[in-house]
Design a protein around this motif. Sequence first.
Motif, short mmCIF file in Angstrom:
data_model
loop_
_atom_site.label_atom_id
_atom_site.label_comp_id
_atom_site.label_asym_id
_atom_site.label_seq_id
_atom_site.Cartn_x
_atom_site.Cartn_y
_atom_site.Cartn_z
N GLU A 1 36.19 38.27 52.71
CA GLU A 1 35.66 39.05 51.60
C GLU A 1 35.61 40.54 51.93
N ALA A 2 35.22 40.88 53.15
CA ALA A 2 35.18 42.28 53.58
C ALA A 2 36.58 42.88 53.58
N TYR A 3 37.59 42.11 54.02
CA TYR A 3 38.95 42.64 54.06
C TYR A 3 39.47 42.88 52.64
N LEU A 4 39.22 41.95 51.72
CA LEU A 4 39.66 42.13 50.34
C LEU A 4 38.99 43.36 49.72
N ALA A 5 37.71 43.56 50.00
CA ALA A 5 37.00 44.74 49.49
C ALA A 5 37.59 46.02 50.09
N GLU A 6 37.97 45.96 51.37
CA GLU A 6 38.58 47.13 52.01
C GLU A 6 39.94 47.45 51.40
N LEU A 7 40.73 46.42 51.09
CA LEU A 7 42.01 46.65 50.41
C LEU A 7 41.78 47.37 49.09
N GLU A 8 40.82 46.86 48.31
CA GLU A 8 40.55 47.45 47.00
C GLU A 8 40.03 48.88 47.12
N SER A 9 39.20 49.16 48.12
CA SER A 9 38.70 50.53 48.30
C SER A 9 39.79 51.46 48.82
N SER A 10 40.88 50.88 49.34
CA SER A 10 42.02 51.68 49.81
C SER A 10 43.03 51.93 48.70
N GLY A 11 42.71 51.47 47.47
CA GLY A 11 43.59 51.73 46.34
C GLY A 11 44.47 50.56 45.94
N PHE A 12 44.34 49.42 46.59
CA PHE A 12 45.13 48.25 46.22
C PHE A 12 44.45 47.53 45.05
N VAL A 13 45.27 47.02 44.13
CA VAL A 13 44.78 46.33 42.95
C VAL A 13 45.20 44.87 43.04
N SER A 14 44.24 43.99 42.78
CA SER A 14 44.51 42.55 42.83
C SER A 14 45.42 42.15 41.68
N GLY A 15 46.39 41.31 42.01
CA GLY A 15 47.30 40.78 40.99
C GLY A 15 47.12 39.29 40.87
N ASP A 16 48.15 38.53 41.18
CA ASP A 16 48.10 37.08 41.10
C ASP A 16 47.11 36.52 42.10
N GLU A 17 46.29 35.57 41.65
CA GLU A 17 45.33 34.90 42.52
C GLU A 17 45.42 33.40 42.32
N ILE A 18 45.29 32.67 43.42
CA ILE A 18 45.28 31.21 43.39
C ILE A 18 44.08 30.75 44.20
N ASP A 19 43.31 29.80 43.65
CA ASP A 19 42.17 29.24 44.38
C ASP A 19 42.25 27.72 44.28
N LEU A 20 42.55 27.09 45.41
CA LEU A 20 42.68 25.64 45.46
C LEU A 20 41.54 25.03 46.27
N GLY A 21 40.37 25.60 46.16
CA GLY A 21 39.23 25.11 46.93
C GLY A 21 39.21 25.73 48.31
N GLY A 22 39.64 24.99 49.31
CA GLY A 22 39.63 25.49 50.68
C GLY A 22 40.80 26.40 51.01
N MET A 23 41.68 26.63 50.04
CA MET A 23 42.83 27.51 50.27
C MET A 23 42.94 28.50 49.11
N THR A 24 43.02 29.79 49.43
CA THR A 24 43.15 30.82 48.41
C THR A 24 44.29 31.76 48.76
N SER A 25 44.80 32.45 47.76
CA SER A 25 45.84 33.44 47.98
C SER A 25 45.74 34.49 46.88
N ALA A 26 45.93 35.74 47.25
CA ALA A 26 45.90 36.84 46.30
C ALA A 26 46.91 37.90 46.72
N THR A 27 47.56 38.49 45.73
CA THR A 27 48.53 39.54 45.98
C THR A 27 47.94 40.87 45.52
N TYR A 28 48.12 41.90 46.35
CA TYR A 28 47.59 43.22 46.05
C TYR A 28 48.73 44.23 46.06
N SER A 29 48.69 45.17 45.12
CA SER A 29 49.71 46.22 45.08
C SER A 29 49.02 47.56 44.92
N ALA A 30 49.76 48.60 45.25
CA ALA A 30 49.26 49.97 45.13
C ALA A 30 50.44 50.84 44.72
#
Length: 159
Positions: free
Chosen positions: A98-127
Amino acid sequence: MRTTAAACGVAAVIAGLGGCANPLDELSESGVEKIVEEGLNSADGEGDSDVDLGIGGSADLPDDWPAEIPTPAGNVVMSTKIDGSWTASISTDTAGVEAYLAELESSGFVSGDEIDLGGMTSATYSASGPYAVTVSSITDDEAAEVVMNVMVLPDEQVE
């Protein structure tokens, strides 16, 4: 493309060794890490691929991890750099992800596609910069451990 396929094959073999006692440390210590790097460097038939591989207890992020990409916190268990793309597998916890995802967003990256399969998640970030980042995680609830995989690709390789 053969180099990328070879790298995926190597990662699958390494991941499949999970039932052995500290196989990543043993691979690193036995010199297999260097052999794999040399094999991937020559996989394109010309010997000019740019490959850097880190495995096990001695793993670090590649020396040329892009400055535009935040450095993930946690224990690096495997990292690769192949022809202008970087990956890192980090042992952390849910708060670390969670801290890393917040750091990406504070660095200007925007979340795109997200997948949440319970114990496995994936998200793509672009800037607006030259890279896209995919962050995936697999949670082991019993061990309270999360393996976070960070993949950095140049924008021209993202489809």
